[in-house]
Every structure is written in structure tokens, then in C-alpha cells.
Write a protein that holds these residues in place. Structure first.
Motif, PDB file in Angstrom:
ATOM      1  N   THR A 139      50.261  22.711  35.890  1.00  0.00           N
ATOM      2  CA  THR A 139      50.029  24.070  36.380  1.00  0.00           C
ATOM      3  C   THR A 139      48.685  24.595  35.894  1.00  0.00           C
ATOM      4  O   THR A 139      48.004  25.323  36.624  1.00  0.00           O
ATOM      5  CB  THR A 139      51.159  25.030  35.954  1.00  0.00           C
ATOM      6  OG1 THR A 139      51.238  25.088  34.531  1.00  0.00           O
ATOM      7  CG2 THR A 139      52.492  24.585  36.525  1.00  0.00           C
TER       8      THR A 139
ATOM      9  N   PHE B  20      47.445  36.985  45.627  1.00  0.00           N
ATOM     10  CA  PHE B  20      47.264  35.703  44.937  1.00  0.00           C
ATOM     11  C   PHE B  20      47.534  35.831  43.445  1.00  0.00           C
ATOM     12  O   PHE B  20      48.270  35.031  42.863  1.00  0.00           O
ATOM     13  CB  PHE B  20      45.832  35.213  45.186  1.00  0.00           C
ATOM     14  CG  PHE B  20      45.443  33.980  44.425  1.00  0.00           C
ATOM     15  CD1 PHE B  20      45.681  32.725  44.953  1.00  0.00           C
ATOM     16  CD2 PHE B  20      44.822  34.077  43.193  1.00  0.00           C
ATOM     17  CE1 PHE B  20      45.318  31.581  44.254  1.00  0.00           C
ATOM     18  CE2 PHE B  20      44.467  32.945  42.483  1.00  0.00           C
ATOM     19  CZ  PHE B  20      44.713  31.690  43.022  1.00  0.00           C
TER      20      PHE B  20
ATOM     21  N   LEU C 160      45.863  25.907  38.509  1.00  0.00           N
ATOM     22  CA  LEU C 160      45.299  27.249  38.397  1.00  0.00           C
ATOM     23  C   LEU C 160      43.807  27.209  38.090  1.00  0.00           C
ATOM     24  O   LEU C 160      43.043  28.064  38.558  1.00  0.00           O
ATOM     25  CB  LEU C 160      46.043  28.046  37.329  1.00  0.00           C
ATOM     26  CG  LEU C 160      47.447  28.517  37.735  1.00  0.00           C
ATOM     27  CD1 LEU C 160      48.184  29.095  36.532  1.00  0.00           C
ATOM     28  CD2 LEU C 160      47.376  29.536  38.855  1.00  0.00           C
TER      29      LEU C 160
ATOM     30  N   THR D  94      50.881  33.935  42.191  1.00  0.00           N
ATOM     31  CA  THR D  94      50.690  32.672  41.477  1.00  0.00           C
ATOM     32  C   THR D  94      51.112  32.773  40.017  1.00  0.00           C
ATOM     33  O   THR D  94      51.467  31.762  39.409  1.00  0.00           O
ATOM     34  CB  THR D  94      49.231  32.189  41.551  1.00  0.00           C
ATOM     35  OG1 THR D  94      48.352  33.219  41.081  1.00  0.00           O
ATOM     36  CG2 THR D  94      48.857  31.779  42.962  1.00  0.00           C
TER      37      THR D  94
ATOM     38  N   LEU E 216      48.081  31.734  51.473  1.00  0.00           N
ATOM     39  CA  LEU E 216      48.104  31.008  50.206  1.00  0.00           C
ATOM     40  C   LEU E 216      48.339  29.517  50.445  1.00  0.00           C
ATOM     41  O   LEU E 216      47.754  28.671  49.758  1.00  0.00           O
ATOM     42  CB  LEU E 216      49.178  31.584  49.294  1.00  0.00           C
ATOM     43  CG  LEU E 216      49.321  30.945  47.901  1.00  0.00           C
ATOM     44  CD1 LEU E 216      47.998  30.947  47.140  1.00  0.00           C
ATOM     45  CD2 LEU E 216      50.406  31.664  47.098  1.00  0.00           C
TER      46      LEU E 216
ATOM     47  N   CYS F 253      45.918  26.561  49.102  1.00  0.00           N
ATOM     48  CA  CYS F 253      46.408  25.440  48.292  1.00  0.00           C
ATOM     49  C   CYS F 253      45.979  24.108  48.896  1.00  0.00           C
ATOM     50  O   CYS F 253      45.537  23.203  48.175  1.00  0.00           O
ATOM     51  CB  CYS F 253      47.926  25.503  48.169  1.00  0.00           C
ATOM     52  SG  CYS F 253      48.538  26.770  47.033  1.00  0.00           S
TER      53      CYS F 253
END
Length: 307
Positions: free
Chosen positions: A35, A20, A39, A24, A81, A85
């Protein structure tokens, strides 16, 4: 070979977090307000249980405990992932004023409080669409793998899964049903919570060569895990506190939501939790070609969690 549930759980989270962090950093570049918001929510301290379900539905322990399992099995971690998400997007939107209107998530300000409501909506939209892009990046020697994986994730997260469960929950809150409340409660939570959990198990399983042999029993097991997760959540909303939960307790009762404690009372809810725990453990014993230390230990871990 490490064989305790705790060691497998810890290793699963470690390898996912390692993937991750590295992935990412590239994925959410260049830096923008969107973003940053994505995050912020992805890094908000979740237990990563859904990615862990993906990982353990694919790996046997000797493979999981290799030095860097994502070097040779990147598709598994892309699927993990993708699920994280989707789950994070659902939390961002669930906390919005139009939904559950919560200020705290995982002990931190919710996304719309840290940024603003419009940014939170767009961050959720970003994570939702990104999850399907991640699936498209998996290696697909099997010509049906990508199609099946997209269908599995959509069934869990889409208009017949999590989203429908959210809609039914909102409708029930606004216009409580006068009858068939048991079936309504089951329907809401099977979709709202259980559908994405089931998809998480099935995504990891679909990446295996022997996926067809395990799919039926694993689906039954996953549904019991989803139910167990929700009953425990409902109990924690009554008995938990902000420090342990990382979110505001008691909101379900204040909002008039249909929950297990509101329908059955706390003691019967705990009895239902224990019965579901027993069913999940029994199903774990039927799973073929799986390291049962994890699948046998998982129900107890979920039932006894504090957040």
C-alpha cells in the motif's frame, strides 16, 4: 456560472483530489509495503487528466460546481479513480528495467527505485486489479452499466488496448519495421496512449442517461485527443528538459523508438500536432449536451503543455 476552460479544469481536479484523498485513506488500509508503494506512485504529482476526462464527460458545469458533487455522484468518481489506478499501474510497469528502464517519474524516483523491482511489479498489479473492483462498487440502476463499464475499461487497458500498444512498441524497438512505418506508428500510439484516453471519456459518458446520443462523436473526439497527446509527448521528449517534464528527456531517440519526430522530423510533427488540434476543436463543436468550454479548450491545453 463559471464558463472558462481554466476554471472547469481547476474545479475538476479539485473535486477529484478531494475525493481521492478521502477515499484512498480508507482504501489503502491497513498500511503495508504494497500500500505504501501504491500510494507513493498515486501521490507522485500527476495532472489527473484521465480522471478529469471521466468527470467532464458526465457533469454539466452547474453540477460540477456544486459544493460536493461526489456526495450524490460517487459512481463517477469511482470510475475516475479506477482510470487513475490503471494509468498509475501502467507508469510503474513502464519505468521498470525490462521496459523503459527509467529512474525518474514526475520529478521523483520511480517506484522500483524508491522501493525495489519486485515491490513495484506487485504495486502495479495491485492497482490494475483494484481498478476493476472500484467499477464493481458503482451504483447500477441500469442492469448493463457494470458490464459495459468493465468492457470499456478493459478495451482501453487490456490486451487489445494499452497492453498491445506497449507490446508493439517493444517489438518495434527490438526489430524495426522496414516498411509501413506510418501505419505501425499509428497502431502503437492509438493503443498505447489513445485507448485509455478514449475509455476515460466513454466511462464518464456511459454513466449518463443520454450516453447513446453522445457516444459516436465523443469517441471520435477522444481519439483525436489521444493522438494529440502522443504527438505532443513525442515533441516534448525532443525539446523538453528534466525540470519541466519530470522524467528523463531524449530517451525515445536513445532507445531507437518509433516516434513522430523520428519518422517525420520535428517540424512535420508540429504540423501534424496542429492539424490534429484543429480536428479535435471541430469535433468538440459537434458534441451534443456538453459544456463546450471544456471540450473546446482541452485540445489547446494539451498541445501547449510542457509536461
Amino acid at each position: 456560472m463559471p464558463n472558462s476552460f481554466e476554471s472547469i479544469l481547476l474545479k475538476s481536479k479539485q473535486v477529484f483530489d478531494s475525493f481521492f484523498e478521502s477515499y484512498t485513506a480508507k482504501l489503502f488500509s491497513p498500511k503495508t509495503r504494497i500500500t505504501e508503494a501504491c500510494l507513493y506512485s498515486l501521490h507522485a504529482g500527476g495532472k489527473r487528466v484521465r480522471p478529469i476526462f471521466v468527470i467532464n464527460s458526465f457533469f454539466e458545469p452547474n453540477d460540477l460546481f456544486s459544493s460536493e458533487p461526489f456526495d450524490t455522484h460517487q459512481s463517477v468518481f469511482l470510475a475516475a479513480l479506477a482510470v487513475e489506478c490503471i494509468h498509475t499501474y501502467s507508469l510503474i510497469h513502464d519505468d521498470l528495467p525490462a521496459m523503459d528502464n527509467d529512474d525518474t517519474r514526475r520529478g521523483k524516483p520511480t517506484c522500483h527505485k524508491q522501493f525495489d523491482e519486485a515491490t513495484a511489479i506487485l504495486a502495479g498489479d495491485t492497482l490494475n486489479s483494484l481498478s476493476f473492483q472500484l467499477l464493481s462498487m458503482m451504483d447500477a440502476n441500469d442492469p448493463n452499466l457494470l458490464r459495459d463499464s468493465i468492457q470499456i475499461l478493459h478495451q482501453g487497458a487490456g490486451m487489445t488496448g494499452m497492453i498491445l500498444g506497449q507490446m508493439e512498441d517493444i517489438e518495434e524497438e527490438k526489430n524495426p519495421s522496414s516498411n509501413a512505418r506510418e501505419s505501425k506508428l499509428e497502431s502503437i500510439h492509438e493503443k498505447k496512449t489513445g485507448a485509455l484516453i478514449t475509455s476515460s471519456f466513454l466511462l464518464g459518458n456511459r454513466l449518463r442517461a443520454d450516453w447513446k446520443e453522445r457516444e459516436f462523436v465523443l469517441t471520435r473526439y477522444a481519439k483525436e485527443i489521444g493522438l494529440l497527446f502522443q504527438i505532443t509527448d513525442d515533441i516534448l521528449d525532443v525539446e523538453g528538459n528534466l525540470a519541466e517534464l519530470g522524467k528523463t528527456p531524449g530517451k525515445d531517440a536513445k532507445a531507437g523508438k518509433l516516434t513522430y519526430p523520428s519518422l517525420y522530423g520535428l517540424e512535420k510533427s508540429k504540423l501534424l500536432r496542429d492539424q490534429t488540434l484543429g480536428k479535435a476543436i471541430s469535433l468538440a463543436a459537434e458534441l451534443p449536451s456538453l459544456h463546450n468550454e471544456f471540450f473546446l479548450g482541452l485540445p489547446k491545453y494539451i498541445a501547449e503543455r510542457k509536461n
